[in-house]
Design a protein around this motif. Structure first.
Motif, PDB file in Angstrom:
ATOM      1  N   THR A  87      -3.261   5.674  -3.402  1.00 56.75           N
ATOM      2  CA  THR A  87      -3.978   4.423  -3.688  1.00 56.75           C
ATOM      3  C   THR A  87      -4.978   4.634  -4.823  1.00 56.75           C
ATOM      4  OG1 THR A  87      -3.774   3.691  -1.392  1.00 56.75           O
ATOM      5  CG2 THR A  87      -5.474   2.647  -2.724  1.00 56.75           C
ATOM      6  N   SER A  88      -5.767   5.688  -4.717  1.00 61.36           N
ATOM      7  CA  SER A  88      -6.761   5.984  -5.762  1.00 61.36           C
ATOM      8  C   SER A  88      -6.098   6.253  -7.104  1.00 61.36           C
ATOM      9  CB  SER A  88      -7.615   7.183  -5.350  1.00 61.36           C
ATOM     10  OG  SER A  88      -8.376   6.886  -4.199  1.00 61.36           O
TER      11      SER A  88
ATOM     12  N   ARG B 172       0.841  -1.175   0.000  1.00 65.64           N
ATOM     13  CA  ARG B 172       0.000   0.000   0.000  1.00 65.64           C
ATOM     14  C   ARG B 172       0.887   1.239   0.000  1.00 65.64           C
ATOM     15  NH1 ARG B 172      -1.997  -3.588   0.390  1.00 65.64           N
ATOM     16  NH2 ARG B 172      -2.779  -4.016   2.462  1.00 65.64           N
TER      17      ARG B 172
ATOM     18  N   THR C 110      -0.533   7.253   1.155  1.00 64.06           N
ATOM     19  CA  THR C 110      -1.765   8.029   1.331  1.00 64.06           C
ATOM     20  C   THR C 110      -2.929   7.421   0.543  1.00 64.06           C
ATOM     21  OG1 THR C 110      -1.430   9.504  -0.579  1.00 64.06           O
ATOM     22  CG2 THR C 110      -0.343  10.123   1.506  1.00 64.06           C
ATOM     23  N   PRO C 111      -4.173   7.679   0.971  1.00 66.06           N
ATOM     24  CA  PRO C 111      -5.341   7.236   0.198  1.00 66.06           C
ATOM     25  C   PRO C 111      -5.345   7.797  -1.221  1.00 66.06           C
ATOM     26  CG  PRO C 111      -5.994   7.884   2.407  1.00 66.06           C
ATOM     27  CD  PRO C 111      -4.558   8.296   2.258  1.00 66.06           C
ATOM     28  N   LYS C 112      -4.840   9.019  -1.372  1.00 66.32           N
ATOM     29  CA  LYS C 112      -4.777   9.622  -2.707  1.00 66.32           C
ATOM     30  C   LYS C 112      -3.894   8.792  -3.632  1.00 66.32           C
ATOM     31  CE  LYS C 112      -3.080  13.655  -5.220  1.00 66.32           C
ATOM     32  NZ  LYS C 112      -2.363  14.946  -5.123  1.00 66.32           N
TER      33      LYS C 112
END
Length: 215
Positions: free
Chosen positions: A190-191, A183, A186-188
């Protein structure tokens, strides 16, 4: 950290009426995207390697802590990175198992990893299943473009990317499966990685598989 969170919340409240926020799904007619978690079943060798790294780091850290040698967060971050690296190697076996399952279903797949050496080792394993491209910082631009073209044209069903090289600005919508071996931070990020296939031009349902290790 709590003060920083409060400032972010205040910033959001003060700007939400003037900042237009739209997800790609709100702007482009895209098929369904599903995320699933998959726990890695570690081989004895992978588990042994991970445990050796973990125990070595733990003992070294406790020794330095008792001597008052731990003075800042950088030490902990360095050890965390080493554990991430060890876990990444440990997940190769599960990644290959997933790749075999997907290959039999004739789906094209993008694999994301955080480390170049893991990417290279994974490529050797995946090439035992079928042709595989690779994108990372040590691959020259001509080879990168050839790998992308081969994937988009269907000549290869697998392509491996590091987040820094293949995580943004690359069109890989010929694939509809994404496997996050590691992973990103950051979530960003990942997206953005998932958006290499989940973007304009995609006509199939997208499946994103997140591999977990020692959860």
């Amino acid at each position: 950290a709590s003060n920083h969170h409060l400032r972010l919340k205040e910033f959001y409240e003060n700007t939400k009426h003037i900042i237009l926020r739209r997800r790609i799904e709100d702007c482009v007619d895209l098929p369904e995207k599903t995320r699933v978690l998959r726990a890695a079943e570690l081989t004895p060798l992978a588990a042994k390697t991970y445990e050796e790294v973990y125990n070595g780091l733990r003992n070294s850290y406790l020794s330095r802590l008792s001597k008052g040698l731990i003075v800042d967060i950088n030490e902990k971050m360095m050890m965390f990175m080493q554990l991430r690296h060890a876990a990444s190697f440990a997940k190769i076996g599960e990644t290959v198992k997933i790749a075999k399952e997907i290959y039999t279903q004739d789906h094209a797949t993008v694999f994301f990893v955080s480390f170049v050496d893991v990417a290279e080792l994974l490529k050797k394993e995946l090439e035992k299943i079928g042709p595989c491209g690779i994108l990372h910082g040590k691959v020259n631009i001509v080879a990168r473009n050839r790998a992308i073209d081969d994937f988009q044209a269907g000549r290869t069903k697998f392509i491996i990317c590091t987040y820094g090289t293949g995580g943004v600005g690359v069109n890989l919508f010929a694939g509809n499966h994404v496997v996050l071996v590691d992973r990103p931070w950051t979530p960003k990020d990942t997206s953005q990685a998932e958006a290499r296939v989940y973007r304009y031009g995609q006509t199939k349902k997208v499946l994103s598989i997140w591999i977990q290790c020692n959860k």
